[in-house]
Design a protein around this motif. Structure first.
Motif, PDB file in Angstrom:
ATOM      1  N   ASN A 211       5.851  -3.803   2.433  1.00  0.00           N
ATOM      2  CA  ASN A 211       5.096  -4.921   2.099  1.00  0.00           C
ATOM      3  C   ASN A 211       3.746  -4.999   1.229  1.00  0.00           C
ATOM      4  O   ASN A 211       3.249  -3.829   1.089  1.00  0.00           O
ATOM      5  CB  ASN A 211       4.562  -5.755   3.584  1.00  0.00           C
ATOM      6  CG  ASN A 211       5.634  -6.330   4.434  1.00  0.00           C
ATOM      7  OD1 ASN A 211       6.854  -6.316   3.757  1.00  0.00           O
ATOM      8  ND2 ASN A 211       5.366  -6.688   5.441  1.00  0.00           N
TER       9      ASN A 211
ATOM     10  N   GLY B 142       7.741  -6.201  -0.652  1.00  0.00           N
ATOM     11  CA  GLY B 142       7.958  -7.531  -0.225  1.00  0.00           C
ATOM     12  C   GLY B 142       7.194  -8.614  -0.860  1.00  0.00           C
ATOM     13  O   GLY B 142       7.766  -9.822  -1.041  1.00  0.00           O
TER      14      GLY B 142
ATOM     15  N   GLN C 164       8.276 -11.560   3.489  1.00  0.00           N
ATOM     16  CA  GLN C 164       8.256 -10.031   3.511  1.00  0.00           C
ATOM     17  C   GLN C 164       8.695  -9.528   5.112  1.00  0.00           C
ATOM     18  O   GLN C 164       9.093 -10.640   5.738  1.00  0.00           O
ATOM     19  CB  GLN C 164       6.869  -9.574   3.285  1.00  0.00           C
ATOM     20  CG  GLN C 164       6.336  -9.973   1.747  1.00  0.00           C
ATOM     21  CD  GLN C 164       5.123  -9.397   1.680  1.00  0.00           C
ATOM     22  OE1 GLN C 164       4.943  -8.135   1.558  1.00  0.00           O
ATOM     23  NE2 GLN C 164       4.047 -10.170   1.181  1.00  0.00           N
ATOM     24  N   LYS C 165       8.641  -8.221   5.207  1.00  0.00           N
ATOM     25  CA  LYS C 165       8.799  -7.698   6.807  1.00  0.00           C
ATOM     26  C   LYS C 165       7.603  -8.570   7.504  1.00  0.00           C
ATOM     27  O   LYS C 165       6.760  -8.719   7.259  1.00  0.00           O
ATOM     28  CB  LYS C 165       8.624  -6.301   6.686  1.00  0.00           C
ATOM     29  CG  LYS C 165       9.643  -5.378   6.000  1.00  0.00           C
ATOM     30  CD  LYS C 165       9.278  -4.084   6.033  1.00  0.00           C
ATOM     31  CE  LYS C 165       8.021  -3.517   5.477  1.00  0.00           C
ATOM     32  NZ  LYS C 165       7.554  -2.049   5.572  1.00  0.00           N
TER      33      LYS C 165
ATOM     34  N   THR D  64       6.202  -5.353  11.701  1.00  0.00           N
ATOM     35  CA  THR D  64       6.589  -5.521  10.534  1.00  0.00           C
ATOM     36  C   THR D  64       7.889  -4.956  10.356  1.00  0.00           C
ATOM     37  O   THR D  64       9.195  -5.229  10.454  1.00  0.00           O
ATOM     38  CB  THR D  64       5.892  -5.502   9.484  1.00  0.00           C
ATOM     39  OG1 THR D  64       5.295  -3.999   9.327  1.00  0.00           O
ATOM     40  CG2 THR D  64       4.690  -6.337   9.222  1.00  0.00           C
TER      41      THR D  64
END
Length: 243
Positions: A134, A159, A165-166, A195
């Protein structure tokens, strides 16, 4: 091929493969020295307060490239605001000096240890490897370049280049497509429960491995990792069980 065989490993980068927190601490100390010498009448506690404010601004940073400012300009601004909020006499020049000392010191301190390099080489003989990190694209690419890790992976996904993103499943599906594997063919390895582990769980990977170097307990209400390791160097023990 056995449907249960793991084919791919997704790795987080920061504080999983590289010690970003330690590098950041070193960079803050170097910046502390600049502030102490530039603001000569300021004591250590005041300088520490400036640095702590910068770290908080970094933690809660929301970057919008459409606003017309680069990530470097935004973070120079973090230093300028942190100084102004604490002492009189802040200047854009001092803020920029602090930022570039912090940034460059951190990048210079980041590295893949020889042991982790050897681990990745061994793993790549058996699995597809993907780095999934990320963060701001410029910042994360600078880290990837600084540690020279791209050659260890079949793909690198940042990300910040994408809408989500995560831990969003969409970024994981992108990774699966890049590697031409299914979710159940993969494991996710990372240091963040919110995440890496939550993302891997939501995306349906075969297993999640939490790298917990500090020995913290899993917080109440958090996603539970399938496995917990103090260091990524122990990963092969888990792979032997899964295979």
């Amino acid at each position: 091929m056995d449907a249960n065989v793991i084919k791919a490993i997704l790795f987080d980068m920061d504080n999983t493969l590289i010690e970003t927190n330690l590098a950041s601490g070193f960079a803050i100390q170097k910046t502390h020295e600049i502030l102490k010498s530039s603001l000569a009448v300021v004591d250590d506690d005041t300088v520490t307060s400036i640095c702590d404010k910068f770290k908080q601004k970094l933690l809660h940073e929301k970057f919008d490239s459409a606003a017309g400012r680069s990530i470097d300009e935004v973070r120079v601004g973090h230093w300028e605001e942190s100084i102004k909020e604490t002492v009189d006499g802040s200047t854009p020049t001092l803020a920029a000096e602090c930022y570039y000392m912090w940034k460059n010191s951190r990048l210079q301190r980041l590295r893949l240890s020889p042991e982790i390099c050897e681990l990745l080489k061994r793993l790549r003989k058996r699995y597809k490897l993907l780095l999934l990190t990320n963060g701001n694209p410029q910042t994360q690419r600078e880290k990837v370049e600084a540690v020279g890790c791209e050659s260890f992976f079949d793909a690198v996904v940042i990300g910040g280049d994408y809408a989500e993103q995560k831990p969003f499943p969409s970024i994981f599906r992108l990774c699966f497509d890049l590697l031409q594997v299914e979710a159940q063919d993969c494991i996710m390895v990372g240091d963040s429960l919110s995440t890496d582990i939550q993302g891997g769980f939501s995306a349906g990977v075969r297993a999640t491995i939490w790298i917990n170097g500090t020995g913290d307990e899993v917080p109440v209400g958090s996603v539970m990792p399938d496995y917990t390791l103090p260091t990524v160097l122990d990963l092969e023990d888990i792979l032997a069980r899964l295979d």
